[in-house]
Design a protein around this motif. Structure first.
Motif, mmCIF file in Angstrom:
data_model
loop_
_atom_site.group_PDB
_atom_site.id
_atom_site.type_symbol
_atom_site.label_atom_id
_atom_site.label_comp_id
_atom_site.label_asym_id
_atom_site.label_seq_id
_atom_site.Cartn_x
_atom_site.Cartn_y
_atom_site.Cartn_z
ATOM 1 N N PHE A 286 2.526 -0.135 -10.195
ATOM 2 C CA PHE A 286 3.000 -1.100 -9.199
ATOM 3 C C PHE A 286 2.121 -1.050 -7.950
ATOM 4 O O PHE A 286 1.795 -2.083 -7.360
ATOM 5 N N ALA A 287 1.773 0.175 -7.545
ATOM 6 C CA ALA A 287 0.932 0.331 -6.346
ATOM 7 C C ALA A 287 -0.415 -0.345 -6.535
ATOM 8 O O ALA A 287 -0.921 -1.024 -5.632
ATOM 9 N N LEU A 288 -0.999 -0.184 -7.712
ATOM 10 C CA LEU A 288 -2.315 -0.757 -7.995
ATOM 11 C C LEU A 288 -2.324 -2.272 -7.830
ATOM 12 O O LEU A 288 -3.319 -2.860 -7.415
ATOM 13 N N HIS A 289 -1.195 -2.895 -8.143
ATOM 14 C CA HIS A 289 -1.117 -4.353 -8.099
ATOM 15 C C HIS A 289 -0.391 -4.864 -6.853
ATOM 16 O O HIS A 289 0.009 -6.035 -6.807
ATOM 17 N N GLY A 290 -0.232 -3.975 -5.864
ATOM 18 C CA GLY A 290 0.346 -4.404 -4.594
ATOM 19 C C GLY A 290 1.825 -4.722 -4.642
ATOM 20 O O GLY A 290 2.339 -5.413 -3.753
ATOM 21 N N LEU A 291 2.541 -4.233 -5.670
ATOM 22 C CA LEU A 291 3.976 -4.501 -5.810
ATOM 23 C C LEU A 291 4.753 -3.381 -5.125
ATOM 24 O O LEU A 291 5.348 -2.514 -5.764
ATOM 25 N N GLY A 292 4.721 -3.407 -3.786
ATOM 26 C CA GLY A 292 5.284 -2.318 -3.004
ATOM 27 C C GLY A 292 6.773 -2.143 -3.172
ATOM 28 O O GLY A 292 7.266 -1.025 -3.377
ATOM 29 N N SER A 293 7.543 -3.237 -3.107
ATOM 30 C CA SER A 293 9.001 -3.107 -3.202
ATOM 31 C C SER A 293 9.411 -2.591 -4.575
ATOM 32 O O SER A 293 10.340 -1.771 -4.695
ATOM 33 N N GLU A 294 8.730 -3.039 -5.638
ATOM 34 C CA GLU A 294 9.044 -2.557 -6.990
ATOM 35 C C GLU A 294 8.745 -1.063 -7.114
ATOM 36 O O GLU A 294 9.518 -0.315 -7.741
ATOM 37 N N ALA A 295 7.630 -0.626 -6.540
ATOM 38 C CA ALA A 295 7.269 0.792 -6.613
ATOM 39 C C ALA A 295 8.280 1.656 -5.870
ATOM 40 O O ALA A 295 8.723 2.692 -6.374
ATOM 41 N N VAL A 296 8.650 1.240 -4.664
ATOM 42 C CA VAL A 296 9.614 2.004 -3.873
ATOM 43 C C VAL A 296 10.968 2.035 -4.565
ATOM 44 O O VAL A 296 11.642 3.073 -4.613
ATOM 45 N N GLU A 297 11.378 0.894 -5.130
ATOM 46 C CA GLU A 297 12.666 0.833 -5.830
ATOM 47 C C GLU A 297 12.669 1.763 -7.046
ATOM 48 O O GLU A 297 13.664 2.440 -7.328
ATOM 49 N N LEU A 298 11.553 1.815 -7.770
ATOM 50 C CA LEU A 298 11.470 2.701 -8.938
ATOM 51 C C LEU A 298 11.499 4.160 -8.510
ATOM 52 O O LEU A 298 12.108 5.006 -9.184
#
Length: 505
Positions: A286-298
């Motif tokens: 998620f971090a690699l693709h800039g999906l910050g909220s998804e990464a934090v939620e996971l």
């Protein structure tokens, strides 16, 4: 005279023999070795291959050559092979040569197992040329194990060209042969070659093992070859290997690197059991693709499921916070890592924090963190500060960072270019000129950036300022259309319209 029969399988080593076994590598005089041998004889120590091989190595090391020769003649060859397998490090090269000489005199050197063990011993000691001489002397009778050992020796010495040369002329290969070469290419960051050998393995009908699959998945991720990665995924499903967590983790990582985040998440959610590596790989994806909220939620979901993050997990989540601008959350995670999870930050964690603070414009705080670190800043940290200085136009910080980077990375032209851009944006053309002269005097040139993508099974590589691609006109048309669409929705670029990269020359 026939060689001695193999020693029967002995019972587990008695405590008194185990103590002597632990002492043998530390004996400092021939007299002590003879005393130890005298102690072992009435207690049947010679019937234990571990003890006998340790005696043989100690005899070679001290040295007691006649004593070692007598041992080689009186024990089964397997004892000598065990001794050869235990030789490690540069200091063992002389012992390997002595053992080789003794095996030749005892008539064991022509045995393929003996030669394989000697090759392995020489390679382990760094004497690859000696290993090759032994291999060549017995190549006519060598089995696939001997060939594999010699190839492995070249691989471990970093000589992939000779490893491949030997692999290509092998009279017969097993799955270990293929796996070694594929793994070597993947590990040495030569993914094209790894995939080429794997496809050849497929053509010859050799079924890959788990190690080969892990290596080729890594190569697919590096090159973005998603079609082959999908084939490996289907193969894993067909063979019922879905419970192999490392293999499933590698599939997630491959999909992430190929840009298929949705498929990566599907694999993640489909896993009945997950390791901390599984969670970390998905968060990093998620971090690699800039999906910050998804990464934090996971990450929060992982904590709720009582999975304790490790230092690599925190690297991933700090990277997320840095790239999507979650400055306060990044500060909180950095403190939580220490206070709640008792994880001592490494230089990489400090690097993430400095990058986070630099991107947010907190340059004084970033500089203070560098000064307060419990270890010396590396090139990545100074590079993050230089990039932040460039973004926010801090010439003083940029110059300070570059001085450290020149000391740590004297041949990295990219550092000079970043500082040159700072000068150019401030129209300090004399400083730009001086920097160019400094680069020229140091023999530095601007290395053009490159990227690659897989389209219909063919890898296309693009290099900066390279106009040779046959579809360049169409690519430019698409880029212009994308640029127009971006402008039409009111996008405002954060960077200046023109970069002032130092040209080669």
């Amino acid at each position: 005279m026939p060689p001695p029969s193999p020693p029967p399988p002995p019972p587990s080593l008695p405590p008194d023999l185990h103590r002597v076994l632990s002492l043998l590598p530390r004996l400092a005089s021939p007299r002590h070795l003879l005393q130890a041998h005298a102690y072992l004889l009435p207690r049947g120590g010679h019937r234990h291959a571990r003890v006998a091989s340790a005696l043989l190595l100690a005899s070679l090391r001290l040295p007691l050559r006649d004593h070692a020769a007598a041992l080689v003649r009186r024990v089964h060859p397997s004892v000598s092979l065990r001794a050869a397998a235990r030789l490690r490090g540069r200091g063992g090269g002389g012992l390997a040569a002595q053992l080789h000489s003794l095996l030749v005199r005892a008539g064991h050197a022509a045995d393929p197992h003996a030669s394989a063990s000697l090759v392995q011993a020489y390679c382990s000691c760094g004497s690859v040329a000696s290993a090759r001489r032994v291999f060549d002397e017995t190549a006519a009778s060598a089995d696939v194990v001997s060939w594999n050992v010699m190839i492995d020796g070249y691989v471990k010495s970093g000589d992939l060209a000779r490893a491949r040369e030997l692999f290509d002329v092998m009279p017969g290969r097993n799955v270990v042969s293929w796996t070694m070469v594929i793994g070597a290419y993947a590990q040495m960051k030569q993914p094209e070659e790894a995939i080429e050998v794997f496809r050849r393995m497929q053509v010859e009908g050799i079924e890959p093992d788990g190690v080969a699959l892990l290596s080729v998945l890594s190569a697919c991720g590096d090159l973005g070859v998603v079609d082959l990665g999908e084939w490996v995924h289907r193969f894993v499903l067909r063979r019922g290997l879905c419970q192999e967590i490392p293999l499933m983790n590698a599939i997630i990582d491959m999909y992430v690197k190929c840009g298929s985040v949705k498929k990566a998440l599907e694999v993640f959610e489909g896993m009945e059991q997950k390791s901390i590596v599984t969670w970390t790989t998905m968060i990093a994806g998620f971090a690699l693709h800039g999906l910050g909220s998804e990464a934090v939620e996971l990450f929060r979901r992982m904590e709720k499921e009582n999975v304790s993050p490790n230092d690599i997990t925190f690297l991933a989540v700090l990277s997320v916070c840095s790239h999507v601008g979650l400055t306060d959350l990044g500060r909180w995670y950095f403190k939580t890592m220490v206070s709640q999870y008792k994880i001592k930050p490494r230089v990489e964690h400090y690097g993430c924090m400095i990058d986070l603070l630099g991107r947010a414009g907190c340059l004084m705080e970033a500089r203070g963190l560098v000064q307060d670190m419990p270890f010396k800043a590396n090139a990545a940290i100074w590079g993050a500060l230089l990039a932040a200085a460039r973004t926010h136009g801090d010439t003083e910080l940029g110059e300070q960072a570059l001085l450290h980077l020149i000391e740590l990375e004297p041949h990295n032209s990219g550092n000079y270019i970043l500082l040159s851009n700072i000068y150019a944006e401030q129209e300090r053309w004399d400083a730009v000129r001086e920097l160019r002269i400094s680069m020229r005097d140091r023999g530095l040139r601007n290395v053009p950036g490159a990227s690659s993508i897989d389209v219909d099974g063919m890898v296309h590589e693009f290099t900066s300022r390279d106009g040779s691609h046959p579809s360049l006109h169409k690519i430019r048309e698409v880029l212009c259309a994308i640029n127009s669409n971006i402008k039409s929705v009111g996008h405002i670029a954060l960077l200046p319209e023109s970069l002032h990269d130092v040209e080669e020359g």
